[in-house]
Each structure stands twice: as structure tokens, then as C-alpha cells.
Design an enzyme around this catalytic site. Structure first.
Site, PDB file in Angstrom:
ATOM      1  N   ASP A 158       0.822  -1.217   0.000  1.00  0.00           N
ATOM      2  CA  ASP A 158       0.000   0.000   0.000  1.00  0.00           C
ATOM      3  C   ASP A 158       0.850   1.259   0.000  1.00  0.00           C
ATOM      4  O   ASP A 158       0.416   2.311   0.467  1.00  0.00           O
ATOM      5  CB  ASP A 158      -0.905   0.016   1.239  1.00  0.00           C
ATOM      6  CG  ASP A 158      -1.769  -1.229   1.338  1.00  0.00           C
ATOM      7  OD1 ASP A 158      -2.341  -1.614   0.312  1.00  0.00           O
ATOM      8  OD2 ASP A 158      -1.867  -1.803   2.431  1.00  0.00           O
ATOM      9  N   GLY A 159       2.063   1.156  -0.492  1.00  0.00           N
ATOM     10  CA  GLY A 159       2.955   2.311  -0.513  1.00  0.00           C
ATOM     11  C   GLY A 159       4.367   1.876  -0.198  1.00  0.00           C
ATOM     12  O   GLY A 159       4.603   0.727   0.183  1.00  0.00           O
ATOM     13  N   SER A 196       2.377   6.855   0.726  1.00  0.00           N
ATOM     14  CA  SER A 196       1.500   5.998   1.532  1.00  0.00           C
ATOM     15  C   SER A 196       0.111   6.089   0.934  1.00  0.00           C
ATOM     16  O   SER A 196      -0.494   7.164   0.933  1.00  0.00           O
ATOM     17  CB  SER A 196       1.495   6.464   2.987  1.00  0.00           C
ATOM     18  OG  SER A 196       0.577   5.708   3.739  1.00  0.00           O
ATOM     19  N   ARG A 197      -0.396   4.976   0.415  1.00  0.00           N
ATOM     20  CA  ARG A 197      -1.643   5.028  -0.346  1.00  0.00           C
ATOM     21  C   ARG A 197      -2.890   5.058   0.537  1.00  0.00           C
ATOM     22  O   ARG A 197      -3.959   5.446   0.087  1.00  0.00           O
ATOM     23  CB  ARG A 197      -1.723   3.836  -1.301  1.00  0.00           C
ATOM     24  CG  ARG A 197      -0.622   3.856  -2.347  1.00  0.00           C
ATOM     25  CD  ARG A 197      -0.820   2.815  -3.436  1.00  0.00           C
ATOM     26  NE  ARG A 197       0.283   2.871  -4.387  1.00  0.00           N
ATOM     27  CZ  ARG A 197       1.340   2.092  -4.367  1.00  0.00           C
ATOM     28  NH1 ARG A 197       1.450   1.172  -3.424  1.00  0.00           N
ATOM     29  NH2 ARG A 197       2.290   2.208  -5.260  1.00  0.00           N
ATOM     30  N   VAL A 198      -2.768   4.629   1.791  1.00  0.00           N
ATOM     31  CA  VAL A 198      -3.957   4.619   2.659  1.00  0.00           C
ATOM     32  C   VAL A 198      -3.705   5.289   3.999  1.00  0.00           C
ATOM     33  O   VAL A 198      -4.640   5.546   4.754  1.00  0.00           O
ATOM     34  CB  VAL A 198      -4.460   3.179   2.910  1.00  0.00           C
ATOM     35  CG1 VAL A 198      -4.907   2.520   1.638  1.00  0.00           C
ATOM     36  CG2 VAL A 198      -3.408   2.345   3.616  1.00  0.00           C
TER      37      VAL A 198
END
Length: 505
Positions: free
Chosen positions: A338-339, A363-365
């Protein structure tokens, strides 16, 4: 003289008391063995990852299921196994000991203790391979997992249940970030599992000693498959560590697992696959090397409330060569996670630690899990730093810099220095917010760059001593209200005056 009726009675009694127990099992024969693997003829009903026992007493698992033979990987002393030995099924799939009693221990992937404190006292086990939770069993990541590092918590935040990759060349601080994150979980209710794959025993011993020095072994388990261990142990190490972490996940608690590192894990898997004559693909890795890591990392998640609301956060580590993130294994793991936190050699060599490249890190979330106070003070931080590095690169070719560009370069240099952080010194979230507040609001613009670390340390001590109510309010609300912001401005201004006068130096 014995009478015939007495003889008959004795024989009848013996026949009635005779009970023969038969032990039936499916067996096979070793057709070839060597380099930690064996090929077995027979065992037609064996399951994938089923434990098998060799006649020498060594154990292994069924790794490759073929039409007329089974490729097995061997644990223990593989040289004892030779062609012609018999092999039998156990009917049990590979598992590892789990439970609360395993916390604080150093074990190998089979659950054997390596810390000299006697056997691991637990009756609970879990399969090392487990299906990842489905979409409906998960819930969005919304709780922060603080690393204690200003550069990460402000710009690349990590949430509980996230999978954040730490990637970079050898020796530039990947393990340091992971270790500091473990140290920062003290008193936060997070159980940590550190899985060392293919590392030198001396390096891991130093890490374990640091955990003990800082009190982190009270909530940490170390799973160690070293460079001198067989490829089979290195292969199962991350799965065993994940099974230990899942015990806490499914009991409604929070866990953090670090895989250090998955590059060596992929190499061990490639070695086993080539020895068992699986077809090689790109860079000689087998075709299913993507599935090797995807089925592991997908097990990290945040469960919904019906399943207890537990979380498992994964920090896999990948080593690159010459900064090449486009090679096979790095691109695979980047697409799964997720990153990523990308560490750059040039930044490390220039003294910026942690050497995080803001442009390539993401950081995607985690943004949804960042506390409100951090969002407020660090909202423009990432953009300011990215612009600073771009301007700094161009300014090398020009001496004619206008006033606004000069101000940007100045602010960027101060923020870069502020984000530097020594190892084993993670900061509480409120301390990070106060330090970043002083930087993003311009209080550091006229402070000498070499004095910024002193300023930061003095400011935090000043706030704890003279304004503890501000810190308590921020800890309670996790936000900065208008009133709190005014108090912070007054407090930082007062400290800056003291600092300028030389009182706090």
C-alpha cells in the site's frame, strides 16, 4: 502331566487376550537427495505443505507435487538422507507454535528456542500458510500506527492494517526504520514480530540486544533464519512469523510484523525451485514468485468489528542494487503493498537520516489514519520539501536567485534539518507535532541550521516544563484547536526569545 482340557483352556485364554495394533501409513522411497531437497517416489495422496518424516528421523514438507513423484524440502541435517530411504506421511500440514508465551522469545521458524531460555511453553499451533481474509472481513485502515520518526509520520503515515514497503540499497537505514518503529510501540498495545531472513547472526544479535536495552522484548518476538541456515528454513520463516502474528490478529489485538528482508526470501525460494527443477523465468526466478509474496502480504489487514477488530500491519523490507527499483522483485512487491518508503544513497551519504526520498515515497492509505494535529502542521510539508529539492538542484547552476526563491531554499534547508533524527530516538506524536509546528510556521527561518537540533530539544523540554496543559490537550483531542494554536504560537515565541538570548542553550 498336563491334561488336554487344561492345555485347551490356556490356549483359548491366550487367544482371547491377544490384540495386535496395526500402524498403517502411506510410504514412499527417496529417489534422489542433496542440497537440502529430496525427490520421493510414491506418496500419491500427500497434501501440499504436508509434513513428511524420513527414516533417518529428519522432517520435511511436500513442496512440489508432480505426477509420479514429490519434491520435498528438508529441515534439519539433510546429509543424513540418502537414496533408497523410506518416507512416510504424517497427515499434518506444516504449523508453528503460537500464543502469548511466545512473546519475548527468540525462535527459529520451526518454533525451537534460540535464546537459551528453555522450550517454548505453549500447546497452541497455527498453520504457516493461511488464506488471507476476504474483502467483507476487512475494514478500511483508519487508526494510526506511529513510527516515532518525524519524516514518516508527517509525510508517509502508516495505519494499522497497512502494508508499507521499506526499500533501498544495502546499508542506508532500512532496518533502522523498522527497529525504531518497534521501539516506538512501547505501551501502545501492539505486539511486534521481527522476522530476520538471511541476516548475519551478529547483526541480529545486536538488534535483539537493542530491543532488550529499550524494553522492547517485553512485546516482541524474533523469528530468525540466518545466512548460515538452510534455504528451506529461510523460505518458511516469514510464513511462520505471520502465523504467530495472526494469533493476535484473530484474538482482536494489534500486531506489527517486519520481514527483513524479502529479497533474501525470494533468493531462497529461487534456490529451492531450481534444485527441484522447476522452470526458471525472469532473473531465474520461478513463475510463481509473485504469488510467493502476495499470499504472504495479503494476510496483513484490519478486521471488522464482528471478527474482533484486530489488525496486522506489515513492514516488508526489500534491498535494491544501485537504487534500481525497476528490477523484478522490487516491482512485484511495490505492486502488492500500500505504498513504499524509498531510501536514497545520496541523501544518506550527505548526512540526512532517515534518508527518505520524498518524491518516490508514498503511503496510499495512511493519510486517512493520520491524526488531525499532524495533518494540520504537515499539510504542506511534503510539497515544500519536494519544491526545495527541485530548486536546490537548479540553483547550483545559477548565482542570481530572487527573494522568493531564496526564502523557499532557506525554509527547505531548515525543514530538512528538522526532519533529521538519530536512531533509537523515536518521538511521541505530540512532540513531533510541536517540532513540526515550529518549522512550518517559520519560527526556524532565522535560526542557524546547526542549532536546529538544539532548538528542537530545548523547545520540547520547555513545553513539558512550562506548558504541560497544551501537551495534554493535544494528546486528548489529537487535534489543534484555534485556542491551542494560539497557545503554541505564544509558547514557541517565548522559547525562541530565550533561545536567542542564550538562556536555553
Amino acid at each position: 502331566m498336563l491334561r488336554p482340557d487344561e492345555i485347551t483352556a490356556i490356549i483359548k485364554k491366550e487367544i482371547e487376550g491377544f490384540a495386535k495394533e496395526f500402524d498403517s501409513y502411506e510410504a514412499g522411497i527417496v529417489t534422489s537427495a542433496g542440497d537440502g531437497v529430496a525427490t520421493v517416489y510414491g506418496l500419491s495422496g500427500v497434501m501440499a505443505n504436508e509434513l513428511i518424516e524420513f527414516s533417518s528421523g529428519e522432517m520435511g514438507i511436500a513442496f512440489s507435487l508432480m505426477t509420479d513423484s514429490v519434491g520435498c524440502i528438508i529441515f534439519g541435517e539433510a546429509h543424513k538422507i540418502k537414496e533408497g530411504d523410506t518416507v512416510k506421511r504424517t497427515g499434518r500440514v506444516m504449523n508453528t507454535p503460537v500464543g502469548d508465551s511466545i512473546v519475548g522469545r527468540v525462535i527459529d521458524p520451526l518454533g525451537k528456542p534460540l535464546d537459551g531460555r528453555g522450550p517454548v511453553e505453549t500447546s497452541q499451533t497455527r498453520r504457516i500458510e493461511h488464506v488471507a481474509p476476504s474483502v467483507v472481513e476487512r475494514t478500511p485502515v483508519k487508526e494510526p500506527l506511529q513510527t516515532g520518526l518525524k519524516a514518516i509520520d508527517s509525510m508517509i503515515p502508516i495505519g494499522r492494517g497497512q502494508r508499507e514497503l521499506i526499500i533501498g540499497d544495502r546499508g542506508i537505514g532500512k532496518t533502522a526504520i523498522a527497529v525504531d518503529t518497534v521501539l516506538n510501540q512501547k505501551d501502545k498495545g501492539v505486539i511486534c514480530i521481527y522476522v530476520a531472513i538471511g541476516q548475519k547472526a551478529s547483526s541480529v544479535a545486536q538488534i535483539i540486544q537493542k530491543f532488550r536495552d529499550y524494553g522492547a522484548m517485553q512485546y516482541t518476538t524474533v523469528v530468525f533464519a540466518g545466512a548460515s541456515d538452510s534455504a528451506s528454513l529461510q523460505y518458511i520463516a516469514p510464513y511462520a512469523g505471520c502465523a504467530i502474528a495472526e494469533h493476535f490478529l484473530y484474538s482482536g489485538r494489534h500486531a506489527l510484523i517486519i520481514y527483513d528482508d524479502l529479497s533474501k526470501h525470494a533468493v531462497a525460494y529461487r534456490q529451492l525451485s531450481l534444485l527441484l527443477r522447476r522452470p526458471p523465468g525472469r532473473e531465474a526466478y520461478p513463475g510463481d514468485v509473485f504469488y510467493l509474496h502476495s499470499r504472504l502480504l495479503e494476510r496483513a489487514c484490519k478486521l471488522n468489528d464482528k471478527l474482533g477488530g484486530g489488525s496486522l500491519t506489515a513492514l516488508p523490507v526489500i534491498e535494491t542494487k544501485e537504487g534500481d527499483i525497476s528490477s523484478y522483485i522490487p516491482t512485484n512487491v511495490i505492486s502488492i503493498t500500500d505504498g513504499q518508503i524509498y531510501l536514497e544513497t545520496a541523501l544518506f551519504n550527505s548526512g540526512i537520516k532517515p534518508a527518505i526520498n520524498v518524491g518516490l515515497s508514498v503511503s496510499r492509505v495512511g493519510g486517512s489514519a493520520q491524526i488531525s494535529a499532524m495533518k494540520k502542521v504537515a499539510g504542506r510539508l511534503r510539497l515544500d520539501l519536494a519544491q526545495y529539492r527541485e530548486l536546490a538542484a537548479f540553483s547550483q547552476f545559477s548565482t542570481d536567485i530572487d527573494k522568493s526563491t531564496g526564502a523557499q531554499l532557506l525554509r527547505g534547508a531548515k525543514l530538512t534539518e528538522l526532519l533529521r533524527q538519530d536512531q533509537y530516538e523515536p518521538l511521541d506524536a505530540t512532540d513531533q507535532v510541536i517540532a513540526l509546528f515550529s518549522g512550518t510556521k517559520g519560527f526556524l527561518d532565522d535560526v542557524n541550521t546547526e542549532d536546529i537540533k538544539k532548538f528542537e530539544k530545548g523547545l520540547l523540554n520547555f513545553m513539558r516544563t512550562n506548558h504541560p496543559e497544551v501537551i495534554e490537550e493535544m494528546k486528548k483531542t489529537l487535534a489543534i484547536s484555534d485556542d491551542t494554536e494560539k497557545q503554541l504560537v505564544r509558547a514557541v515565541t517565548a522559547f525562541k526569545n530565550l533561545f536567542a538570548a542564550g538562556v536555553s542553550k
